[in-house]
Design a protein around this motif. Structure first.
Motif, PDB file in Angstrom:
ATOM      1  N   ASN A   2       0.832  -1.198   0.000  1.00 36.17           N
ATOM      2  CA  ASN A   2       0.000   0.000   0.000  1.00 36.17           C
ATOM      3  C   ASN A   2       0.872   1.256   0.000  1.00 36.17           C
ATOM      4  N   LEU A   3       0.224   2.418  -0.076  1.00 36.95           N
ATOM      5  CA  LEU A   3       0.962   3.667  -0.217  1.00 36.95           C
ATOM      6  C   LEU A   3       1.849   3.952   0.987  1.00 36.95           C
ATOM      7  N   ASP A   4       1.341   3.677   2.193  1.00 37.25           N
ATOM      8  CA  ASP A   4       2.157   3.892   3.395  1.00 37.25           C
ATOM      9  C   ASP A   4       3.416   3.019   3.365  1.00 37.25           C
ATOM     10  N   ASP A   5       3.262   1.770   2.913  1.00 42.19           N
ATOM     11  CA  ASP A   5       4.423   0.880   2.789  1.00 42.19           C
ATOM     12  C   ASP A   5       5.443   1.450   1.802  1.00 42.19           C
ATOM     13  N   CYS A   6       4.939   2.059   0.732  1.00 42.27           N
ATOM     14  CA  CYS A   6       5.841   2.650  -0.265  1.00 42.27           C
ATOM     15  C   CYS A   6       6.656   3.784   0.336  1.00 42.27           C
ATOM     16  N   TYR A   7       5.984   4.639   1.098  1.00 43.91           N
ATOM     17  CA  TYR A   7       6.713   5.736   1.741  1.00 43.91           C
ATOM     18  C   TYR A   7       7.756   5.199   2.714  1.00 43.91           C
ATOM     19  N   ARG A   8       7.370   4.169   3.471  1.00 41.42           N
ATOM     20  CA  ARG A   8       8.315   3.583   4.433  1.00 41.42           C
ATOM     21  C   ARG A   8       9.510   2.955   3.723  1.00 41.42           C
ATOM     22  N   ALA A   9       9.261   2.239   2.630  1.00 42.40           N
ATOM     23  CA  ALA A   9      10.344   1.586   1.898  1.00 42.40           C
ATOM     24  C   ALA A   9      11.360   2.598   1.385  1.00 42.40           C
ATOM     25  N   LEU A  10      10.858   3.775   1.001  1.00 45.39           N
ATOM     26  CA  LEU A  10      11.738   4.815   0.478  1.00 45.39           C
ATOM     27  C   LEU A  10      12.288   5.722   1.567  1.00 45.39           C
ATOM     28  N   GLY A  11      11.786   5.552   2.798  1.00 44.20           N
ATOM     29  CA  GLY A  11      12.294   6.355   3.907  1.00 44.20           C
ATOM     30  C   GLY A  11      11.886   7.808   3.836  1.00 44.20           C
ATOM     31  N   ILE A  12      10.688   8.093   3.320  1.00 47.21           N
ATOM     32  CA  ILE A  12      10.195   9.469   3.224  1.00 47.21           C
ATOM     33  C   ILE A  12       8.836   9.574   3.909  1.00 47.21           C
ATOM     34  N   LYS A  13       8.433  10.799   4.233  1.00 46.84           N
ATOM     35  CA  LYS A  13       7.174  11.023   4.916  1.00 46.84           C
ATOM     36  C   LYS A  13       6.012  11.019   3.925  1.00 46.84           C
ATOM     37  N   PRO A  14       4.837  10.559   4.342  1.00 41.48           N
ATOM     38  CA  PRO A  14       3.655  10.647   3.477  1.00 41.48           C
ATOM     39  C   PRO A  14       3.436  12.090   3.022  1.00 41.48           C
ATOM     40  N   GLY A  15       3.136  12.254   1.754  1.00 45.05           N
ATOM     41  CA  GLY A  15       2.945  13.581   1.199  1.00 45.05           C
ATOM     42  C   GLY A  15       4.203  14.216   0.642  1.00 45.05           C
ATOM     43  N   ALA A  16       5.335  13.501   0.705  1.00 50.98           N
ATOM     44  CA  ALA A  16       6.587  14.028   0.147  1.00 50.98           C
ATOM     45  C   ALA A  16       6.445  14.222  -1.360  1.00 50.98           C
ATOM     46  N   SER A  17       7.261  15.086  -1.912  1.00 53.79           N
ATOM     47  CA  SER A  17       7.190  15.383  -3.338  1.00 53.79           C
ATOM     48  C   SER A  17       7.809  14.256  -4.162  1.00 53.79           C
ATOM     49  N   LEU A  18       7.500  14.279  -5.465  1.00 49.24           N
ATOM     50  CA  LEU A  18       8.090  13.296  -6.362  1.00 49.24           C
ATOM     51  C   LEU A  18       9.608  13.445  -6.399  1.00 49.24           C
ATOM     52  N   GLN A  19      10.097  14.677  -6.316  1.00 48.60           N
ATOM     53  CA  GLN A  19      11.541  14.900  -6.314  1.00 48.60           C
ATOM     54  C   GLN A  19      12.196  14.273  -5.081  1.00 48.60           C
ATOM     55  N   GLU A  20      11.538  14.372  -3.917  1.00 48.99           N
ATOM     56  CA  GLU A  20      12.066  13.751  -2.700  1.00 48.99           C
ATOM     57  C   GLU A  20      12.064  12.230  -2.821  1.00 48.99           C
ATOM     58  N   ALA A  21      10.988  11.689  -3.403  1.00 52.43           N
ATOM     59  CA  ALA A  21      10.909  10.237  -3.601  1.00 52.43           C
ATOM     60  C   ALA A  21      12.004   9.762  -4.527  1.00 52.43           C
ATOM     61  N   ARG A  22      12.225  10.495  -5.625  1.00 55.61           N
ATOM     62  CA  ARG A  22      13.255  10.111  -6.595  1.00 55.61           C
ATOM     63  C   ARG A  22      14.643  10.162  -5.949  1.00 55.61           C
ATOM     64  N   ARG A  23      14.917  11.222  -5.170  1.00 54.14           N
ATOM     65  CA  ARG A  23      16.231  11.366  -4.529  1.00 54.14           C
ATOM     66  C   ARG A  23      16.486  10.214  -3.555  1.00 54.14           C
ATOM     67  N   SER A  24      15.470   9.887  -2.754  1.00 51.46           N
ATOM     68  CA  SER A  24      15.625   8.807  -1.780  1.00 51.46           C
ATOM     69  C   SER A  24      15.789   7.458  -2.471  1.00 51.46           C
ATOM     70  N   TYR A  25      15.027   7.253  -3.533  1.00 51.68           N
ATOM     71  CA  TYR A  25      15.124   5.998  -4.289  1.00 51.68           C
ATOM     72  C   TYR A  25      16.531   5.798  -4.827  1.00 51.68           C
ATOM     73  N   TYR A  26      17.099   6.822  -5.455  1.00 49.60           N
ATOM     74  CA  TYR A  26      18.438   6.711  -6.018  1.00 49.60           C
ATOM     75  C   TYR A  26      19.484   6.466  -4.931  1.00 49.60           C
ATOM     76  N   GLN A  27      19.328   7.123  -3.792  1.00 46.60           N
ATOM     77  CA  GLN A  27      20.291   6.942  -2.703  1.00 46.60           C
ATOM     78  C   GLN A  27      20.268   5.506  -2.180  1.00 46.60           C
ATOM     79  N   ARG A  28      19.077   4.923  -2.096  1.00 42.58           N
ATOM     80  CA  ARG A  28      18.952   3.588  -1.527  1.00 42.58           C
ATOM     81  C   ARG A  28      19.338   2.479  -2.512  1.00 42.58           C
TER      82      ARG A  28
END
Length: 327
Positions: A2-28
């Motif tokens: 689910n969406l909450d699991d996705c945020y947790r997997a990427l280590g970002i807060k719910p409602g984070a921007s796409l840019q924050e998600a992309r940055r965290s994804y690349y780092q991990r």
């Protein structure tokens, strides 16, 4: 997931921007390097599962933000505009795919020894027994690996395909972080776009493992398409010894004798086959194992040592596997 699991997997807060998600994804995802994957079967499984989880999480968040997908009407308009109008490909002649100008080189039929001799330096057990292979029909192979520009041109019309999957960004950099399944879907879309131009029975597909090695060797029998020594590889491949831990623009290194670039290094290249043992003896047009759990990819990458870029070196993984060294 689910969406909450996705945020947790990427280590970002719910409602984070796409840019924050992309940055965290690349780092991990950068921690799951292929050299580390191969250290042990247990680590390989763990790294594969973690990469899969990150990919699922990132793709779900991209869909939440729209993912750059076009509306259905716009998609149909793009398809009409991209549909090829050029001449049909003809045997023994190279041609260019009109959608974006990708050149396909003609590879004539022939015979070669697939696999490596027992004494070859760096040899793995699955590279034998050497097999006398006849390729009975000529075929075409891309002069370069598929670039990010080429991937996006087709994938933005493909249902469910990510138009921009790559970790390193650049129009002429190879497309990477694409699974075998993604490649099959991308090719289906390309066949649709090119359907009015291709002769009956023609289609774009991944090469068989035998076709790939035949084209890579281009008539050679040495460890690499350029000889036996690791030092000879620098002029033909991006690998761990010269890549600075990144992909490079396709075609910067020398081509082999048949005009194909980056057959060694830069990114691994998916083949059509299920992974299995080489048959040995003499065979014609082998298709790989009848069934299996893993698909083959070949050629080495920017992240591996020279020995793993050899013409006979074999690697495999699940059809859904994605990694930023695999294109």
């Amino acid at each position: 997931m689910n969406l909450d699991d996705c945020y947790r997997a990427l280590g970002i807060k719910p409602g984070a921007s796409l840019q924050e998600a992309r940055r965290s994804y690349y780092q991990r995802v950068k921690f799951f390097h292929p050299d580390r994957h191969q250290a042990s079967p247990g680590l390989l499984r763990k790294a594969t599962e973690e990469t899969k989880k990150l990919n699922l999480a990132y793709e779900r968040i991209c869909r939440l933000f729209g993912g750059g997908r076009s509306a259905p009407a716009a998609v149909e308009k793009k398809k009409r505009n991209k549909s090829a109008q050029g001449e049909a490909p003809r045997d023994r002649q190279s041609f260019v795919i009109p959608c974006w100008g990708m050149k396909m080189n003609w590879i004539a039929a022939g015979r070669f020894q697939m696999g490596s001799p027992a004494a070859e330096a760096g040899r793995s057990n699955d590279e034998g027994p050497q097999t006398d292979v006849t390729i009975s029909c000529g075929y075409w192979l891309g002069m370069f690996t598929v670039t990010q520009e080429e991937w996006r041109t087709v994938a933005e019309d493909g249902s469910g395909l990510n138009p921009e999957p790559s970790y390193s960004r650049g129009e002429r950099l190879p497309a990477e972080q694409v699974s075998w399944n993604d490649c099959e879907q991308w090719l289906q879309e390309l066949n649709t776009l090119e359907g009015t131009r291709l002769p009956r029975g023609f289609q774009y597909r991944l090469p068989t493992e035998a076709e790939w090695e035949f084209a890579c060797r281009a008539g050679t029998t040495t460890r690499f398409l350029c000889g036996n020594g690791d030092e000879q590889l620098d002029a033909y491949a991006w690998y761990s010894g010269n890549s600075r831990s990144q992909t490079h623009v396709v075609g910067e290194k020398k081509a082999n004798a048949w005009g194909l670039h980056d057959m060694h290094g830069n990114v691994w290249e998916w083949c059509g086959d299920w992974y299995g043992p080489l048959p040995g003896g003499s065979v014609t047009d082998p298709q790989g194992a009848v069934f299996g759990a893993n698909r083959v990819f070949r050629g080495g990458s920017w992240g591996v040592a020279a020995a793993r870029c050899r013409s006979a070196y074999r690697v495999c993984n699940k059809p859904g596997y994605k990694e930023y060294t695999v294109g």
